[in-house]
Motif scaffolding. Structure first.
Motif, PDB file in Angstrom:
ATOM      1  N   UNK A 167      33.704  19.780 -12.215  1.00 37.65           N
ATOM      2  CA  UNK A 167      33.016  20.762 -11.387  1.00 37.65           C
ATOM      3  C   UNK A 167      32.013  20.126 -10.453  1.00 37.65           C
ATOM      4  N   UNK A 168      31.725  20.819  -9.378  1.00 37.21           N
ATOM      5  CA  UNK A 168      30.752  20.349  -8.411  1.00 37.21           C
ATOM      6  C   UNK A 168      29.328  20.668  -8.843  1.00 37.21           C
ATOM      7  N   UNK A 169      28.415  20.670  -7.870  1.00 38.25           N
ATOM      8  CA  UNK A 169      26.998  20.827  -8.192  1.00 38.25           C
ATOM      9  C   UNK A 169      26.672  22.176  -8.810  1.00 38.25           C
ATOM     10  N   UNK A 170      27.350  23.234  -8.387  1.00 38.83           N
ATOM     11  CA  UNK A 170      27.058  24.554  -8.935  1.00 38.83           C
ATOM     12  C   UNK A 170      27.632  24.738 -10.334  1.00 38.83           C
ATOM     13  N   UNK A 171      28.535  23.859 -10.729  1.00 36.42           N
ATOM     14  CA  UNK A 171      29.152  23.955 -12.049  1.00 36.42           C
ATOM     15  C   UNK A 171      28.689  22.808 -12.939  1.00 36.42           C
ATOM     16  N   UNK A 172      29.043  21.572 -12.564  1.00 32.67           N
ATOM     17  CA  UNK A 172      28.605  20.404 -13.309  1.00 32.67           C
ATOM     18  C   UNK A 172      29.277  20.216 -14.650  1.00 32.67           C
ATOM     19  N   UNK A 173      30.374  20.916 -14.921  1.00 36.17           N
ATOM     20  CA  UNK A 173      31.065  20.818 -16.204  1.00 36.17           C
ATOM     21  C   UNK A 173      32.408  20.125 -16.042  1.00 36.17           C
ATOM     22  N   UNK A 174      32.830  19.446 -17.087  1.00 33.03           N
ATOM     23  CA  UNK A 174      34.171  18.881 -17.147  1.00 33.03           C
ATOM     24  C   UNK A 174      35.072  19.855 -17.883  1.00 33.03           C
TER      25      UNK A 174
END
Length: 477
Positions: free
Chosen positions: A379-386
């Protein structure tokens, strides 16, 4: 202000004619075509240094790099600082020449924007005084630590050095990277895919309008392919599995095939009207994705190479064929992950087998080498999850948020792990165990987001390339 999204063709044409007569930019054009790009090269680009486009690219925010003359080198700047793109025919120069450092290299975390005038070059690195389209005379060579004055390559405190650490190691041991590489001219662009490591142990990385190629075993026999006369910059590279054929995507929308042994271009496949940011091979079928949302299938054996088209509404960030060649996954800047069946003759009306919405642009993505239906997505900055998706079982596992942008991702078959290249605040490479997705280690030392990762053919080494202009080869097994 001219509305580039809600305008009629007549209004666009009238406005475009006025801008040309005033020698102004054409960035408000709804579609950036190759002939329009030639007009915009005399202007400063956006903060990413990309071709002007109306597609939404939210994940590109972050630290940017300032490109200076041959007396300077890449320097991390502020988040909102624009990146000036050198133009062909101008007096500015871009020294796009990597060099290696075998010894242990420490990073200077005190880099500041106003330190760029001090210079961060290697003494062995030749200066380049030609114009941009003649910028690629620099050589790629080893530099010794005692001679190197590049910032970040000076002796430093151990805690500030590049190192690899296993979290589950009781002794808390640290190991240094095997090779340190200086990359001058690396574009700080989240949407490009400009690093690949072939099964023949050849590494290719695009720096500006050139592709540098070297032997991944001894990091010797450095060569480069110069595309400066035909493109502004190289936007994607991908090795064909068999042989020494390299596919190259350009900012002008071209897809070229090169024989790296003879350094001759085999063919040039046209069709795209914007930056080709993603490439993926499926035997003799090469799929390419552009900023305008088109995915083209090319049969490189046929004279009429264009054999299929897929459509996205926004920019294509990534393309990956599954290991068995049955499924193509495509990531888009609008956050849609699409899965397509193997159909080279697909038309623009073809529908994906499945669409999986994500909260951010889908760029970091890769199929599991030992399970052809398992897909990992960062995920990108708004998510940040794998995220790890099992398409057959219809299950999904995800990590807690890393609070950073996941820019790149690869699988490590020998250790059954996933490596993710991440942005601020740590700018590290994190290792995750499978299938639990718990942290098991990481590579540390980069001061810019880790944009690209590549795995050696023997699956024992990882190459990380970051926006700070450095790359490192790490032992991962």
């Amino acid at each position: 202000v001219f509305d580039s999204l809600n305008t009629t063709y007549a209004n666009f044409k009238s406005n475009f004619a006025k801008r040309l007569s005033a020698e102004g930019p054409v960035a408000s054009s709804p579609i950036t075509t190759r002939w329009q790009q030639s007009q915009t090269r005399d202007l400063s680009a956006y903060s990413l240094g990309e071709e002007p486009s109306t597609v939404d690219l939210p994940e590109s925010s972050g630290s940017v790099l300032k490109i200076t003359s041959e007396k300077d080198t890449l320097t991390p700047g502020s988040f909102n600082e624009p990146l000036k793109t050198p133009i062909k025919g101008s007096s500015e120069t871009l020294n796009s020449a990597p060099c290696f450092c075998k010894a242990t290299c420490a990073v200077d975390r005190g880099w500041k924007e106003n330190d760029s005038s001090k210079g961060q070059k290697c003494l062995n690195q030749p200066s380049v005084t030609q114009k941009v389209f003649q910028q690629l005379n620099g050589k790629m060579q080893l530099c010794e630590r005692s001679q190197c004055v590049w910032k970040g390559c000076r002796n430093g405190v151990r805690e500030e050095s590049f190192y690899f650490k296993r979290f589950n190691d009781v002794k808390y041991s640290k190991t240094q990277p095997e090779v340190k590489i200086h990359l001058t001219g690396l574009r700080n662009d989240y949407y490009l895919n400009i690093l690949d490591w072939s099964l023949q142990n050849l590494v290719a990385i695009a720096l500006g309008s050139a592709v540098y190629i070297w032997n991944g075993e001894d990091h010797d026999r450095i060569e480069n392919i110069d595309l400066g006369s035909t493109c502004n910059y190289v936007s994607s590279v991908s090795w064909m599995k068999d042989g020494a054929c390299l596919a190259v995507g350009t900012s002008e929308g071209e897809v070229q095939l090169w024989d790296v042994v003879t350094k001759k271009r085999l063919r040039n496949m046209l069709g795209h009207l914007s930056v080709v940011g993603a490439l993926s091979w499926n035997h003799c079928i090469l799929s390419s994705g552009s900023r305008l949302g088109r995915v083209y299938h090319h049969d490189v054996r046929a004279a009429q190479h264009h054999v299929g088209t897929l459509c996205h509404k926004q920019a294509v960030c990534s393309l990956k064929w599954s290991p068995d060649g049955r499924l193509l996954s495509s990531g888009c800047s609008d956050g849609l992950l699409s899965l397509w069946s193997h159909d080279p003759g697909a038309s623009t009306k073809s529908q994906p087998l499945k669409v999986i919405p994500q909260s951010t642009a889908v760029k970091a993505m890769d199929w599991c080498p030992w399970q052809s239906t398992v897909l990992a997505v960062g995920g990108g900055m708004e998510d940040g999850c794998l995220h790890m998706l099992d398409l057959n079982a219809r299950t999904s596992i995800q990590t807690p948020s890393t609070n950073s942008q996941i820019c790149s991702l690869i699988w490590l078959p020998k250790t059954k792990e996933i490596a993710t290249g991440q942005g601020i605040p740590k700018n590290d490479v994190t290792l995750w165990t499978c299938p639990t997705l718990s942290r098991s280690g990481g590579f540390f030392g980069h001061t810019g987001r880790v944009l690209h990762l590549a795995l050696s053919p023997d699956q024992t080494q990882v190459l990380s390339a970051a926006a700070d202009g450095t790359a490192s080869v790490w032992k991962c097994y």
